[in-house]
Scaffold this motif. Structure first.
Motif, mmCIF file in Angstrom:
data_model
loop_
_atom_site.group_PDB
_atom_site.id
_atom_site.type_symbol
_atom_site.label_atom_id
_atom_site.label_comp_id
_atom_site.label_asym_id
_atom_site.label_seq_id
_atom_site.Cartn_x
_atom_site.Cartn_y
_atom_site.Cartn_z
ATOM 1 N N PHE A 186 -17.735 -15.539 4.430
ATOM 2 C CA PHE A 186 -17.352 -16.084 2.931
ATOM 3 C C PHE A 186 -17.378 -17.500 3.131
ATOM 4 O O PHE A 186 -16.847 -18.147 3.803
ATOM 5 N N ASN A 187 -18.086 -18.178 2.020
ATOM 6 C CA ASN A 187 -17.783 -19.550 1.794
ATOM 7 C C ASN A 187 -16.711 -19.657 1.028
ATOM 8 O O ASN A 187 -16.913 -19.306 -0.386
ATOM 9 N N SER A 188 -15.548 -20.356 1.127
ATOM 10 C CA SER A 188 -14.434 -20.231 0.480
ATOM 11 C C SER A 188 -14.473 -21.419 -0.647
ATOM 12 O O SER A 188 -13.659 -21.407 -1.533
ATOM 13 N N MET A 189 -15.513 -22.306 -0.465
ATOM 14 C CA MET A 189 -15.727 -23.369 -1.527
ATOM 15 C C MET A 189 -16.622 -22.651 -2.648
ATOM 16 O O MET A 189 -16.306 -23.186 -3.874
ATOM 17 N N THR A 190 -17.553 -21.872 -2.336
ATOM 18 C CA THR A 190 -18.508 -21.528 -3.363
ATOM 19 C C THR A 190 -18.336 -20.020 -4.066
ATOM 20 O O THR A 190 -18.570 -19.899 -5.179
ATOM 21 N N ASP A 191 -17.495 -19.306 -3.109
ATOM 22 C CA ASP A 191 -17.210 -18.061 -3.699
ATOM 23 C C ASP A 191 -15.666 -17.927 -4.266
ATOM 24 O O ASP A 191 -14.895 -17.976 -3.140
ATOM 25 N N LYS A 192 -15.331 -18.103 -5.391
ATOM 26 C CA LYS A 192 -13.971 -18.222 -6.095
ATOM 27 C C LYS A 192 -13.319 -16.961 -5.803
ATOM 28 O O LYS A 192 -11.885 -17.050 -5.889
ATOM 29 N N ASP A 193 -14.005 -15.846 -5.375
ATOM 30 C CA ASP A 193 -13.445 -14.552 -5.330
ATOM 31 C C ASP A 193 -13.001 -13.859 -3.899
ATOM 32 O O ASP A 193 -12.853 -12.758 -3.734
ATOM 33 N N TRP A 194 -13.086 -14.855 -2.896
ATOM 34 C CA TRP A 194 -13.491 -14.495 -1.559
ATOM 35 C C TRP A 194 -12.238 -13.854 -1.008
ATOM 36 O O TRP A 194 -12.285 -12.924 -0.272
ATOM 37 N N ARG A 245 -9.896 -12.175 -2.737
ATOM 38 C CA ARG A 245 -9.741 -10.627 -3.387
ATOM 39 C C ARG A 245 -10.641 -9.691 -2.759
ATOM 40 O O ARG A 245 -10.276 -8.619 -2.210
ATOM 41 N N LYS A 246 -11.969 -10.165 -2.246
ATOM 42 C CA LYS A 246 -12.874 -9.349 -1.442
ATOM 43 C C LYS A 246 -12.285 -8.985 0.048
ATOM 44 O O LYS A 246 -12.637 -7.935 0.395
ATOM 45 N N ILE A 247 -11.863 -10.142 0.684
ATOM 46 C CA ILE A 247 -11.467 -9.709 2.090
ATOM 47 C C ILE A 247 -10.264 -8.661 1.732
ATOM 48 O O ILE A 247 -10.286 -7.659 2.839
ATOM 49 N N VAL A 248 -9.305 -8.675 0.979
ATOM 50 C CA VAL A 248 -8.272 -7.706 0.900
ATOM 51 C C VAL A 248 -8.846 -6.246 0.568
ATOM 52 O O VAL A 248 -8.485 -5.320 1.210
ATOM 53 N N GLN A 249 -9.914 -6.461 -0.380
ATOM 54 C CA GLN A 249 -10.566 -4.883 -0.688
ATOM 55 C C GLN A 249 -11.484 -4.352 0.436
ATOM 56 O O GLN A 249 -11.488 -3.297 0.960
ATOM 57 N N ILE A 250 -12.126 -5.292 1.317
ATOM 58 C CA ILE A 250 -12.851 -5.036 2.634
ATOM 59 C C ILE A 250 -12.105 -4.297 3.541
ATOM 60 O O ILE A 250 -12.358 -3.383 4.177
ATOM 61 N N ASP A 270 -4.411 -21.470 1.860
ATOM 62 C CA ASP A 270 -5.185 -20.497 1.424
ATOM 63 C C ASP A 270 -5.143 -19.063 2.187
ATOM 64 O O ASP A 270 -5.753 -17.916 1.798
ATOM 65 N N CYS A 271 -4.445 -19.182 3.341
ATOM 66 C CA CYS A 271 -4.405 -17.970 4.280
ATOM 67 C C CYS A 271 -3.518 -16.782 3.914
ATOM 68 O O CYS A 271 -3.618 -15.563 4.018
ATOM 69 N N PRO A 272 -2.288 -16.880 3.511
ATOM 70 C CA PRO A 272 -1.541 -15.894 3.016
ATOM 71 C C PRO A 272 -1.791 -14.705 2.183
ATOM 72 O O PRO A 272 -1.697 -13.500 2.828
ATOM 73 N N PRO A 273 -2.528 -15.053 1.273
ATOM 74 C CA PRO A 273 -2.975 -13.898 0.424
ATOM 75 C C PRO A 273 -4.138 -12.732 1.276
ATOM 76 O O PRO A 273 -4.394 -11.814 0.684
ATOM 77 N N ILE A 274 -4.673 -13.348 2.475
ATOM 78 C CA ILE A 274 -5.644 -12.400 2.898
ATOM 79 C C ILE A 274 -4.889 -11.728 4.272
ATOM 80 O O ILE A 274 -5.645 -10.911 4.645
ATOM 81 N N ILE A 275 -3.661 -12.010 4.628
ATOM 82 C CA ILE A 275 -2.929 -11.358 5.408
ATOM 83 C C ILE A 275 -2.075 -10.139 5.248
ATOM 84 O O ILE A 275 -1.551 -9.883 4.208
#
Length: 346
Positions: free
Chosen positions: A219-227, A229-234, A254-259
């Motif tokens: 994921f490009n965290s600069m260009t994909d504004k929904d990255w 949510r997508k990681i949590v889903q995957i 930006d890390c805590p929401p994906i952990i």
């Protein structure tokens, strides 16, 4: 010999001619085969309040290299090496190597308080010959070439332990934040350990390398504004560990929401210029754990290097001449470099 030296008086790099050093009893004189650039080397030129220690001025930069033994000191440890041995080494000197801090934490915290770090407080490795403490050196395993293995002796050891120290089981999810010089190796280590890997970066070329190294998703965290949510889903709830190799404070924010809540780990490896900010409520209620990983001591160096040789972990290395080090630094600062950049000596 020629050396790329940092001078604090003008905060610039200079190609200077200096004497070839002579080894003491506990040291090796090494003809450098390859010296590679680490992002930490750039910290010399930047405002930084994260504990960077400067000393000798001017001094040769660089703390990541491999080469061939030219001469061994007369001491017992140095006597274990012979002329022509291909060696890699790490950069702490003047420490005791025997106190609890040296054995279990890091040489920087040696109880003697005398530790010097080559490349930062004394001469480092962007020069034709170096002296290194024999206790910090090892003969390269079969399959590792001294002209290309230099990045393993900082980036490799750091990346290996950044991944391994998370303690994940095969099949669990790991996010690698920053897929460049450290991260592209971290991805290879994680895949060799059987983990599922998500690579995150702001440079598309770094994500291309991440994919080649085996990342399952990028994921490009600069260009994909929904990255996030997508990681949590995957991952069906978040990654078991997020290993941050960047010097970006925002990437840490930006890390805590994906952990994954309750069992996930934020592994701190990269060092931003600004102090990190953590939410005490998150930590107190065990939303996630925070850990750090040693970037290498003589006690954890060999497992990382031997694992690299066994699993054919290879740094992506672009080579330059010694006079090109300023160009290498500009490429690194502009995020235009892929993998690692190094100087190969004849």
């Amino acid at each position: 010999m020629l050396a790329q030296q940092y001078d604090a008086r003008d905060n610039k790099l200079h190609l200077n001619e200096i004497p070839i050093p002579e080894p003491e009893d506990h040291e090796l004189l090494v003809k450098v085969s390859c010296a590679s650039l680490c992002h930490s080397d750039l910290m010399l030129f930047e405002p930084n309040d994260q504990g960077l220690i400067l000393g000798q001025n001017p001094h040769t930069i660089g703390h990541e290299a491999t080469g061939l033994v030219v001469q061994a000191g007369s001491g017992e440890v140095a006597g274990q090496f012979k002329e022509g041995d291909p060696v890699g080494f790490i950069c702490a000197t003047e420490c005791c190597f025997q106190c609890r801090q040296c054995k279990e934490v890091h040489n920087v915290w040696c109880e003697t308080g005398k530790t010097q770090i080559q490349g930062f407080s004394v001469d480092g490795y962007f020069q034709e010959y170096v002296v290194v403490d024999a206790r910090e050196a090892m003969v390269l395993p079969e399959g590792l070439d001294p002209k290309s293995a230099a990045p393993l002796f900082c980036a490799g050891i750091t990346a290996y332990h950044g991944v391994e120290d998370c303690g994940l089981k095969p099949g669990e999810w790991m996010a690698i934040i920053g897929c460049g010089g450290l991260g592209h190796l971290g991805i290879q280590y994680a895949k060799a350990m059987g983990l599922k890997v998500i690579g995150i970066d702001i440079a598309d070329q770094a994500l291309e390398v991440a994919t080649k190294c085996g990342a399952d998703h990028v994921f490009n965290s600069m260009t994909d504004k929904d990255w996030q949510r997508k990681i949590v889903q995957i991952t069906k709830g978040g990654v078991e560990a997020a290993v941050n190799f960047t010097a970006s404070k925002k990437s840490y924010d930006d890390c805590p929401p994906i952990i994954r809540h309750g069992i996930g780990t934020l592994m701190v490896v990269g060092i931003p210029q600004q102090p990190l900010e953590l939410n005490a409520f998150d930590i107190a209620l065990n939303r996630y754990k925070v850990r750090g990983s040693s970037n290498g001591t003589c006690y954890n160096m060999k497992p990382a290097i031997e694992f690299s040789a066994k699993h054919n972990i290879k740094p992506h290395l672009t080579t330059y001449k010694l006079e090109d080090v300023p160009k290498m630094m500009e490429l690194m600062k502009s995020h235009k470099a892929q993998g690692r950049m190094g100087v190969v000596f004849d």
